[in-house]
Design an enzyme around this catalytic site. Sequence first.
Site, short mmCIF file in Angstrom:
data_model
loop_
_atom_site.label_atom_id
_atom_site.label_comp_id
_atom_site.label_asym_id
_atom_site.label_seq_id
_atom_site.Cartn_x
_atom_site.Cartn_y
_atom_site.Cartn_z
N LYS A 98 0.72 -1.18 -0.02
CA LYS A 98 -0.19 -0.10 0.12
C LYS A 98 0.93 1.14 0.13
O LYS A 98 0.64 2.15 -0.53
CB LYS A 98 -0.95 -0.06 1.43
N LYS A 147 -4.64 -9.96 -5.88
CA LYS A 147 -5.93 -10.42 -5.05
C LYS A 147 -6.96 -9.32 -5.52
O LYS A 147 -6.91 -8.23 -5.61
CB LYS A 147 -5.66 -10.63 -3.44
N LYS A 178 -11.23 -4.17 -3.17
CA LYS A 178 -12.20 -3.05 -3.10
C LYS A 178 -11.71 -1.87 -3.70
O LYS A 178 -12.31 -1.41 -4.70
CB LYS A 178 -12.78 -2.61 -1.69
N1 AQP Z 1 -9.71 -11.19 -2.76
C1 AQP Z 1 -10.09 -11.84 -1.46
N2 AQP Z 1 -9.99 -13.28 -1.43
C2 AQP Z 1 -10.38 -13.51 -0.04
N3 AQP Z 1 -10.50 -13.00 1.09
C3 AQP Z 1 -10.46 -11.73 1.01
N4 AQP Z 1 -10.38 -10.50 1.87
C4 AQP Z 1 -10.29 -9.39 1.10
N5 AQP Z 1 -9.80 -9.54 -0.06
C5 AQP Z 1 -10.09 -10.90 -0.27
C6 AQP Z 1 -10.78 -10.86 3.16
O1 AQP Z 1 -11.79 -9.77 3.40
C7 AQP Z 1 -11.76 -9.45 4.73
C8 AQP Z 1 -11.67 -7.77 4.87
O2 AQP Z 1 -10.85 -7.22 4.21
P1 AQP Z 1 -10.75 -5.62 4.55
O3 AQP Z 1 -11.51 -4.75 3.83
O4 AQP Z 1 -10.50 -5.44 5.90
O5 AQP Z 1 -9.17 -5.42 3.88
P2 AQP Z 1 -8.41 -5.91 2.76
O6 AQP Z 1 -8.01 -7.31 2.82
O7 AQP Z 1 -7.35 -4.95 2.36
O8 AQP Z 1 -9.72 -5.98 1.49
P3 AQP Z 1 -9.69 -5.38 0.11
O9 AQP Z 1 -11.09 -5.66 -0.39
O10 AQP Z 1 -8.73 -5.64 -0.63
O11 AQP Z 1 -9.95 -3.76 0.64
P4 AQP Z 1 -8.83 -2.47 0.32
O12 AQP Z 1 -8.94 -2.63 -1.32
O13 AQP Z 1 -9.69 -1.29 0.77
O14 AQP Z 1 -7.65 -2.60 0.90
C9 AQP Z 1 -10.36 -9.67 5.38
O15 AQP Z 1 -10.45 -11.03 6.11
C10 AQP Z 1 -9.77 -10.17 4.15
O16 AQP Z 1 -8.72 -11.28 4.31
#
Ligand code: AQP
Length: 344
Positions: A129, A210, A213
């Site tokens: 990040k 991965k 969002k």
């Molecule tokens: N691609 C994924 N596959 C499986 N699990 C996932 N998680 C996120 N992306 C995947 C799981 O969802 C939970 C919440 O994640 P978060 O929003 O707290 O943070 P993150 O992992 O950073 O999720 P994003 O979607 O990638 O958000 P942004 O883009 O804002 O950083 C966690 O349990 C995560 O493992």
Amino acid sequence: MTTIEAAAQSTTQNNRKKTVLSGIQPTGILHIGNYIGALSVWVANQHLYNNLFMIANLHALTIPEAVKANELRENARRVAALYIAAGLDPKEVVIFLQSDVPAHAYLAWILTCCTPMGWLERMTQFKTKASQSETVGTGLFTYPALQAADILIYKADYVPVGDDQNQHVEITRDIAQRFNSLFGEVFPLPGTLNRSSGARVMGLDDPTAKMSKSIAETRKSHAISLLDTPSTIKKAIMSAVTDAGSETRFEHASPGVKNLLTIYEVMSGEERSAIEEKFVGKGYGFLKRELLDLVVRTLEPIQTRYKEIREREGYLDELLAQGAARASAIADKTLEEVRRLTGV
Ligand code: AQP
């Protein structure tokens, strides 16, 4: 890492309900990666544990440039509604906004003081990040200490997450051990709960990264959100990256095809051998059409319930207020112990 099955067994053996804490940042609309890796696991296991599920809105501030106050508030409500729409039973589990329980931030400061910088410098998510932003806030760097506080304030045994979060749960154990050795035994050491398949859903437009969002905000075919219409889902799945061949066996498929097969596997609940038999020799077009049908059928009831929840005047406010009160009652007790031991 503990598998979901092994954890369920140990719960039954010890005859004591263990505590689970997890959460999702309200940084956009949840996608099927969040659903498969985290939310669906919470739902499936909610009757086995004492559960606390937060909407991690303080974590969403770690990249402040991406935050607009009204959007953050609305996204937090969407996430809360999606938790319930996906099947969490608010009578069974505690759902709350992280910012409504001030003990998280209080303990986070104390844990930050116990965390050597070298541990934080090794965090993969921070490195990724930080490399994407011009200005890197201190909060992004110390994020794991806040996440440790989220978990330890409830003395959670398990943290069900996608596997991208495993490193953060590992550092939570290290921080807990360091606190315990400096001040006295307060915190049990939590473990992760990961799916054996689907713990990391990849981007449909780029199966090397991965599904995320924040990427989905700018790349329409990257992810499928839980609130997407069938036509949007169709566009994303039909344009998903595959390859020039026709290999549909899990072990031999290219990353894009394996990702589609894995989503199919988790959402259908079918055995891998049955899935391979179904798709062998039929071409990727057939796989995509079957997956499309399955994803639309899986999301339809979630979307219907979501709409109902959003239309119930005052429902979410009341639910989140009750959740915050129930969570605070537990968190404040732990904080009292910590205050006593640290002399604060
Ligand atoms: N691609 C994924 N596959 C499986 N699990 C996932 N998680 C996120 N992306 C995947 C799981 O969802 C939970 C919440 O994640 P978060 O929003 O707290 O943070 P993150 O992992 O950073 O999720 P994003 O979607 O990638 O958000 P942004 O883009 O804002 O950083 C966690 O349990 C995560 O493992």
